[in-house]
Design an enzyme around this catalytic site. Structure first.
Site, PDB file in Angstrom:
ATOM      1  N   TYR A   5       3.780  -5.238  -0.833  1.00 54.26           N
ATOM      2  CA  TYR A   5       3.854  -5.767  -2.289  1.00 54.26           C
ATOM      3  C   TYR A   5       3.997  -7.349  -2.196  1.00 54.26           C
ATOM      4  CZ  TYR A   5       3.403  -1.347  -4.024  1.00 54.26           C
ATOM      5  OH  TYR A   5       3.741   0.501  -4.287  1.00 54.26           O
ATOM      6  N   ASP A   6       3.123  -8.061  -2.991  1.00 51.19           N
ATOM      7  CA  ASP A   6       3.640  -9.553  -3.041  1.00 51.19           C
ATOM      8  C   ASP A   6       4.014 -10.138  -3.759  1.00 51.19           C
ATOM      9  OD1 ASP A   6       1.712  -9.635  -0.111  1.00 51.19           O
ATOM     10  OD2 ASP A   6      -0.442  -9.895  -1.771  1.00 51.19           O
TER      11      ASP A   6
END
Lengths: 333, 333
Positions: free
Chosen positions: B20-21
């Site tokens: 996840y960014d």
């Protein structure tokens, strides 16, 4: 109960009159409309009294004491003694005293006005909250500190009674919330024990209330923050709920067969009477039109235009009724 | 979405991190608990930033502006810029502006506090009510006269926005009631036309709110008198309702596949994320215990004890996590 009858001939009215000894009246829409008397209502009430009938007024108004409500009857020239007026605040006090046997050493936290306070005082039930200055102020923004202190709370509170309150504020809501959710609050309310049990009562569940020709949020709306936050259901006293009529029946030793309830609202008056095994008379001077009975499927025992018809029909003075129906009698507040 | 995974080994955490960014965080129960930071939260947020992740804080708090909320982050030494904070008051202002295209010549009547007012000002939406002195006083008992006057009402009001309000009072409720029930109030809100349409919005529906270690009636409870009296359903902005996440997605151009929502509440965080097609991470530092997932039948994508585990696992410094879990870091208000 007979199916609905519409009265027309003088003999119909004579029969109605002879059939019931006790006449229970809703107020708004029946004897008055806002701040004006319904045309001929005063005379109709006088006529019933002269005919030897017992007259009782039943109102959901909990903001004013019976003493103040009596002043409104006086202003509008409708004969009524304080003892003939049952308000939802009075019924709430009686319910606490008689039905719940509220201990004399416990207090009621009032989220309401003078009406509830006066009626609690009249039956010697201790109280706090309500109109007391400390409970009628705004709290500093985001500051709960005054509410978490032990001193702010009264451990002897055993009931929260909510009614109409123009000084509703967050501090009162928070206190009521804490009384209703403290440990054991849903348990029994016992004499000599502080803390623990706490009843939750609502004088009446009217979501809106009429004043000055407009509708406004009513007691039934003002109590919803407590119902939503505590997830508790209050005991509702006022019409159309049973405690109101139960209280009236007990106080006045009502003979159901010989009593009739006169009202203008199919739900809060006609259903209320039917559920309480009392015959009902719908008048069309308030919120209901004759065709609404069919639409709602709610039928009173009798329908008349106005309580003024009682006297007009009985005395044959139809001329008076016609004159009276032109306008309501204005009385200043 | 994968079935729930409980993370244990450093490689599990490394995989989570890489997946996840954008990391969306609920605040209470996740990064802080009331007025104390969650142990290790500050370091975990720093670690995510150092790992190149985008961090956004999503809170239902509508009483305070983002500027004031930022001060709380500062006090608790959790790095956050104003632009990374989305409150329900801010989301309500954005929703009015972007989704409802609220006309610039109409006003919002605020039943709430500084938080809503500041966010409306920030997007140039006119307002009245709220903290204005004239709307923060008690009315004389049984006197509605000040409320029926034309001057009391502002015909340009095109929305009532309710949030948490410690200065809730009957006058504000009456004004909001009248705006929401006037002729055409349920119709469209048009530029250049006063009267008519009036939106009804609620910043968040939390029935209770935590403060000073206690629960208190929350915005979701304070708006119930209006819902009950107007019979209207408000547009609810805050978690778990969709407008909040829709606003976040739009504002930050969120890639659903590369974003995760971190929260402590199965309903307002985990279901909220799932309904918005975002993966979720449940932490056990707030209101939820691990066994609640089974009981409620609500499963997050991942479960960890605390966000502090992120840094402990990643760096192998489990000692720090153990130490941190002993107590929360106290910070004065």
């Amino acid at each position: 109960m007979a199916s609905t009858r519409k009265l027309s001939s003088p003999s119909d009215y004579a029969e109605l009159l002879s059939r019931y000894d006790t006449w229970l009246f809703d107020c708004d829409g029946v004897v008055w409309s806002g701040d004006d008397a319904i045309a001929g209502a005063s005379q109709a009430i006088d006529f019933l009294r002269a005919s030897g009938k017992r007259v009782i007024f039943v109102t959901n108004n909990a903001a004013r004491s019976r003493k103040l409500l009596k002043k409104k009857f006086d202003r509008l020239r409708i004969a009524a003694s304080e003892d003939e007026i049952v308000s939802s605040a009075f019924a709430a006090a009686i319910y606490l005293k008689e039905v719940l046997q509220f201990p004399t050493d416990r207090k009621v936290f009032v989220m309401g006005m003078e009406g509830i306070e006066a009626e609690l005082d009249a039956v010697n039930i201790k109280r706090c909250g309500g109109t007391q200055p400390g409970d009628n102020k705004f709290l500093p923004a985001n500051d709960y500190s005054s509410l978490v202190s032990e001193e702010a709370m009264d451990s002897s509170v055993g009931a929260v009674v909510c009614g109409f309150d123009m000084n509703l504020n967050y501090g009162k809501l928070c206190k009521a919330f804490r009384y209703l959710t403290r440990d054991g609050a849903q348990g029994p309310v016992l004499a000599g024990e502080t803390g623990g049990g706490c009843h939750f009562m609502l004088t009446n569940d009217d979501k809106v209330v009429p004043a000055l020709g407009e509708l406004w949020p009513g007691s039934g709306s003002l109590a919803t923050p407590l119902i939503a936050s505590t997830k508790r259901d209050p005991i509702i006293i006022g019409k159309p709920h049973a405690p109101m009529l139960d209280t009236v029946k007990k106080l006045y030793n009502i003979d159901e067969e010989r009593s009739i309830f006169v009202g203008d609202n199919l739900h809060t008056d006609i259903l209320f009477a039917r559920d309480g095994n009392i015959d009902s008379l719908l008048v069309l001077t308030g919120v209901t039109k004759e065709e609404d009975c069919q639409a709602e499927g709610i039928w009173p025992s009798f329908i008349i235009e106005s309580i003024s018809n009682m006297i007009a029909a009985e005395t044959g003075q139809k001329r008076i009724a016609a004159m009276c129906s032109v306008s309501t009698i204005h009385a200043s507040l």
